[in-house]
Design a protein around this motif. Sequence first.
Motif, short mmCIF file in Angstrom:
data_model
loop_
_atom_site.label_atom_id
_atom_site.label_comp_id
_atom_site.label_asym_id
_atom_site.label_seq_id
_atom_site.Cartn_x
_atom_site.Cartn_y
_atom_site.Cartn_z
N UNK A 198 0.82 -1.20 0.00
CA UNK A 198 0.00 0.00 0.00
C UNK A 198 0.86 1.25 0.00
N UNK A 203 -6.97 5.79 -0.67
CA UNK A 203 -7.73 4.79 0.08
C UNK A 203 -8.94 5.44 0.74
N UNK A 242 -12.63 4.24 0.02
CA UNK A 242 -13.37 3.60 1.10
C UNK A 242 -14.60 4.43 1.50
N UNK A 284 -25.58 -7.97 5.28
CA UNK A 284 -25.81 -9.01 6.27
C UNK A 284 -25.34 -8.46 7.62
N UNK A 302 -23.82 -8.57 11.13
CA UNK A 302 -22.82 -9.48 11.67
C UNK A 302 -22.94 -9.64 13.19
N UNK A 312 -23.91 -11.17 16.75
CA UNK A 312 -24.05 -12.57 17.15
C UNK A 312 -25.50 -12.99 17.31
N UNK A 313 -25.73 -14.25 17.16
CA UNK A 313 -27.09 -14.78 17.25
C UNK A 313 -27.63 -14.63 18.67
#
Lengths: 326, 678
Positions: free
Chosen positions: B644, B653, B657, B673, B675, B677-678
């Motif tokens: 980089x 960048x 980004x 999605x 992320x 935790x369940x």
Amino acid sequence: MSEKPKFAMYWAASCGGCEIAVLNIGEKILDVDANFDVAFWPVAMDAKYKDVEEMPDKSILLTLFNGGIRNEENAHMAKLLRQKSQILVSFGSCATEGCVPGLANLSSREEVFAAAYDSITSDTLGIRPQYSYEVPEGTLTLPIFNTIVRTLDQVVDVDYYMPGCPPESHQIGAVIDLVIQVLHGQAELPPKGSVIGAGGSTVCDECGRIRNVKKITKFRRLHEVAEIDPVLCLLEQGILCNGPATRDGCGALCPAVGAPCAGCYGPAQDVVDYGARLMTAVSSVIDSNDPKEIDRILDDIVDPAGTFYRFNLAHSLLHASKTAVS
Amino acid sequence: MSQDTHAEDKERIGVYVCHCGSNISATVDVEDVAVWSKDALGEDGVVVSRDYKFMCSSLGQELIERDIQEQGLTRVVVAACSPHLHEQTFRGACNRAGLNGYLCEMVSIREQVSWVHTDKVAATAKAKAMVAGGVERVIKNEPLEPLHVPIHEHTLVVGGGIAGIQAALEIADSGNKVYLVEREASIGGHMAQFDKTFPTLDCAACILTPKMVTAGNHPNIELLTWSEVERVDGYVGNFTVTIKQKPRYVDTDLCTGCGICWEKCPKKVVDEVFEAGLGYRTAVYTPFAQAVPKYPVIDPDTCTYFLRGKCRACEKLCPTDAIDFSQTVTYKTVTVGNIILATGFDTFDARRIPQYGYGRLANVFTSVEFERMCNAAGPTNGDIVMRDGVSKPESVAIVHCVGSRDRNYNNHCSVICCMSSLKFAHLVKERTGARVYNFYIDMRTAYKDYDEFYQRLLEEGNLFIRGRVAEITDAARLPGEEGKLIVQAEDTLVGKQRRVPVDMVVLAVGLEPRHDAAEVAHKFGISCSSNGWFIEKHPKLDPVATMTEGIYVAGAAQGPKDIPSSVAQGSAAAARVLSRINKGEIELEPVRATVDAQKCSGCRICNDLCPFGAIIFHEDLMVTEINHALCQGCGTCVAACPAGAISGSGFSNEQVMSQIEGLLAFSLPNNLIELVPA
């Protein structure tokens, strides 16, 4: 009661190598003892979580947290130690980037369990961990196993990062020296968010091998190389070496003995996605313009995800594969 | 417009959403996008947002200029067409209003949204997400200043065919110096081989040689024949070109071109180049009578002196002692500001289609051989005869599309073969009275007066059979086929197989990129298309420029072309060069790659990647550097740098980004999605 500042070290989802690396600093450990009270360090002394919970907030000066956040116990301890510590260091590759446990982010929970409980023993009982189980003495619980491994900074605010799997002992020693100097007013802490105990360039900077313009016609794994040229860049010999994208600080120990850099010191300063960087770099130097030949050359790369993201998958731009989270 | 409280440190951003007539508004609810931008992105600093029928119009640009001045905008986002089309327009508008043009970002909601979607709701949502990406990005943009590079007034033209000659003459006539480099001993190119040109049937030599002579005598043209470009360094405005001059073994200061040497040379060899193998030349020769320059060359591969160490007849007989066997390769280095590549084409090798029998069946000729045969100055003095050199054919088949429009060889249409085949048919008819069969797939007679020529040929009684020839054979099967060449083809208009016995076959071979086109492209830092032609900057709007500043293309090197188009391109390339010379300097996009030497560990992965040769490696320091004048900002090295350590101005960048984050923040929810935790 001593007036010395308090020190803590904790392991979450990790192998224990980071603890050993800390002990490996030799007699410098005596400096730690001379300057700090060890408030909490499960590998070295007995303590209970409730002891930590009872400490006043910010009462620990320095916590070295190693290990990724695999389950809710890890997450709980991360939050607890954040609350109790003035300086929280993400210590080692697991806490910083997820490391090898992070590769589980390519698989679903069930796939992870199947591998752990069905394939490793000859028992085919289909046993799975149960989060709650009744025994005569009461209810036993296990922490929830999360969908994916997260890095420490994906769960709590982190002050400093110290890369390495594990961090090299001389780098740990230097960081401890620095903190002690800061305690005595002889130095200042680096800006928050800094990577400490490592360099600002890449492993190539510390590697003594000769480097030429690269043109790769075949990728080879170590056992496929009859004789490794002792002075030539490993990548030029077709051996996938992650050194060009990896932060320096280790002293290029692996390439010095003919083993390619696996990338344990994590991405160099300006690398956003480590694996993607390596893939574009490596594919740029394939010496062919024929798409079929290029495909054939690339087919020699066994397990690209495990090669290019071995340490960094949980901290990559994508964090995980769709399989892992759906 | 509400002048609400706006934090001092925040950028003041204007968002402008274009309808593009109905190009965008038919698929994207542009009013909604504009209203939404101010509401949803106000937090990020959007203080003005408008939609307008044509943002690129003067009135549209004035809207932006007025807002910059009256609302104190510090950033501008224009959601319209591709930046390829109008980035300069909107940067210009910003500059006029006192805002650095690089603080303006274009979001392509036409090419990337309205033209590729049909669902208006989804397209509008996507347009909003893209505007959000543009807003997040533009906040991180930094003001940039264009680079100024002076233009050296000399020009290099590579290739002395009609396109190169035309380009050289145009530039030289304007008073600027041209180096015209030609690989062969004379300029003239393929056109010099022809007898007549379609559709007017005027004599090729009569119209070409005056231009050749003018080029040869022009005070502003330095002719470098029997020479090749060895190396190109530098960049637009200031190229350093090394030219390899092969030894002629003739001292051009002494030679008068009297011709005694080639008249007396005892060594005769088949001329595979100019005469296409149909005629002979001597070891010391000029390719043809009107060659420019007039000086001959000695071919060391065939000269008896070079092969056996004795002869030297030419040396003894030369009245001016101009023969000099001691000459060696010399190199000449020139500095030029611009380069025009007019390196032409190769013809398809008919031996690659064995079923057509070329090289095996004597009376199968290629179109190049046939051109030489028709030429009054050619090996048969213009007589159309069979391979024995005497018999006249009574029937001739002309096979179109040999090696063209054929997926086994070349997919492309070679453009010129239909018309040159018609020209051949006419010449055969005129000179021999033979029956002429044209085997064609489609007749392609576009352009001025071409179809009229086709109609004339039809009236002349030439026969046309629509179908690709399957085979040409001398194996007789039917009565009347003995001693003939039988052309087998499916007549697709009648729907049956035909076997046509003829005396002579002419294969209209296609045009191919030069065999070394890729090598030449690499040398000059330009690119070839997948089928090997030099790529122009834009197929419609910039047909003679290339992606490399200062390098232009003209003629058939860029794609199959007839003479008028080649001449037009030569002139066009010259005009582009002249406008550069006239201006004296050029403004270059400041989008450039830069290496952070602290972060570069000298891994050398980037070293061989630059298509423009802008990467320099300092062995002593073990760091790589990029020459900003050579760099064209393509980003190849930026992407490849594993550390980089290379960044592209305008594409940091942070910018990229932020743009991604903006896009994803307003992306359709089911694309993301969670992320947790369940």
